[in-house]
Design a protein around this motif. Sequence first.
Motif, PDB file in Angstrom:
ATOM      1  N   GLY A  11       0.815  -1.216   0.000  1.00  0.00           N
ATOM      2  CA  GLY A  11       0.000   0.000   0.000  1.00  0.00           C
ATOM      3  C   GLY A  11       0.841   1.254   0.000  1.00  0.00           C
ATOM      4  N   SER A  12       1.913   1.258   0.770  1.00  0.00           N
ATOM      5  CA  SER A  12       2.801   2.420   0.811  1.00  0.00           C
ATOM      6  C   SER A  12       3.503   2.636  -0.523  1.00  0.00           C
ATOM      7  CB  SER A  12       3.843   2.246   1.907  1.00  0.00           C
ATOM      8  OG  SER A  12       3.221   2.158   3.155  1.00  0.00           O
ATOM      9  N   TRP A  19       0.770   8.825  -6.126  1.00  0.00           N
ATOM     10  CA  TRP A  19       1.009  10.243  -5.914  1.00  0.00           C
ATOM     11  C   TRP A  19       1.886  10.825  -7.012  1.00  0.00           C
ATOM     12  CZ3 TRP A  19       5.398  13.168  -4.777  1.00  0.00           C
ATOM     13  CH2 TRP A  19       5.135  14.502  -4.458  1.00  0.00           C
ATOM     14  N   LEU A  20       2.875  10.045  -7.474  1.00  0.00           N
ATOM     15  CA  LEU A  20       3.721  10.523  -8.570  1.00  0.00           C
ATOM     16  C   LEU A  20       2.923  10.682  -9.855  1.00  0.00           C
ATOM     17  CD1 LEU A  20       7.007   8.508  -8.021  1.00  0.00           C
ATOM     18  CD2 LEU A  20       6.695  10.971  -7.794  1.00  0.00           C
ATOM     19  N   ASN A  39      -1.487  13.734   1.361  1.00  0.00           N
ATOM     20  CA  ASN A  39      -2.009  13.023   0.201  1.00  0.00           C
ATOM     21  C   ASN A  39      -1.441  11.612   0.120  1.00  0.00           C
ATOM     22  OD1 ASN A  39      -3.785  14.542  -1.866  1.00  0.00           O
ATOM     23  ND2 ASN A  39      -2.347  16.073  -1.117  1.00  0.00           N
ATOM     24  N   ILE A  40      -0.139  11.470   0.320  1.00  0.00           N
ATOM     25  CA  ILE A  40       0.492  10.147   0.255  1.00  0.00           C
ATOM     26  C   ILE A  40      -0.066   9.242   1.346  1.00  0.00           C
ATOM     27  CG2 ILE A  40       2.665   8.901   0.517  1.00  0.00           C
ATOM     28  CD1 ILE A  40       4.034  11.282  -0.846  1.00  0.00           C
ATOM     29  N   LEU A  41      -0.220   9.768   2.562  1.00  0.00           N
ATOM     30  CA  LEU A  41      -0.759   8.961   3.659  1.00  0.00           C
ATOM     31  C   LEU A  41      -2.204   8.538   3.407  1.00  0.00           C
ATOM     32  CD1 LEU A  41       0.725  10.690   6.816  1.00  0.00           C
ATOM     33  CD2 LEU A  41       1.316   8.469   5.867  1.00  0.00           C
ATOM     34  N   ALA A  44      -2.106   5.880   0.840  1.00  0.00           N
ATOM     35  CA  ALA A  44      -1.575   4.642   1.421  1.00  0.00           C
ATOM     36  C   ALA A  44      -2.623   3.926   2.262  1.00  0.00           C
ATOM     37  CB  ALA A  44      -0.345   4.946   2.263  1.00  0.00           C
ATOM     38  N   VAL A  45      -3.375   4.667   3.057  1.00  0.00           N
ATOM     39  CA  VAL A  45      -4.425   4.045   3.875  1.00  0.00           C
ATOM     40  C   VAL A  45      -5.494   3.424   2.991  1.00  0.00           C
ATOM     41  CG1 VAL A  45      -6.305   4.560   5.490  1.00  0.00           C
ATOM     42  CG2 VAL A  45      -4.019   5.467   5.899  1.00  0.00           C
ATOM     43  N   ALA A  46      -5.912   4.135   1.966  1.00  0.00           N
ATOM     44  CA  ALA A  46      -6.946   3.604   1.072  1.00  0.00           C
ATOM     45  C   ALA A  46      -6.465   2.361   0.326  1.00  0.00           C
ATOM     46  CB  ALA A  46      -7.373   4.684   0.079  1.00  0.00           C
ATOM     47  N   ILE A  47      -5.255   2.405  -0.188  1.00  0.00           N
ATOM     48  CA  ILE A  47      -4.728   1.270  -0.950  1.00  0.00           C
ATOM     49  C   ILE A  47      -4.443   0.086  -0.034  1.00  0.00           C
ATOM     50  CG2 ILE A  47      -2.770   0.469  -2.326  1.00  0.00           C
ATOM     51  CD1 ILE A  47      -2.705   3.256  -3.592  1.00  0.00           C
TER      52      ILE A  47
END
Length: 59
Positions: A11-12, A19-20, A39-41, A44-47
Amino acid sequence: MGLLLISLVSGSLLACALWLAVGNQLPVNDEEKWPAIANILSYAVAIAATLYLFIFVLV
């Protein structure tokens, strides 16, 4: 424990790649966007949650 670790790491990594590709888009209908780390966090949580649920549904 292994599945949780795999989903968090995947996920991370996928969140950073997303994000890229997409960039700072959250919140969607607001002119003032969140900082990059927020945004990245959130990506990451969603994925990670999606991958975790996907693993348990298939396995």
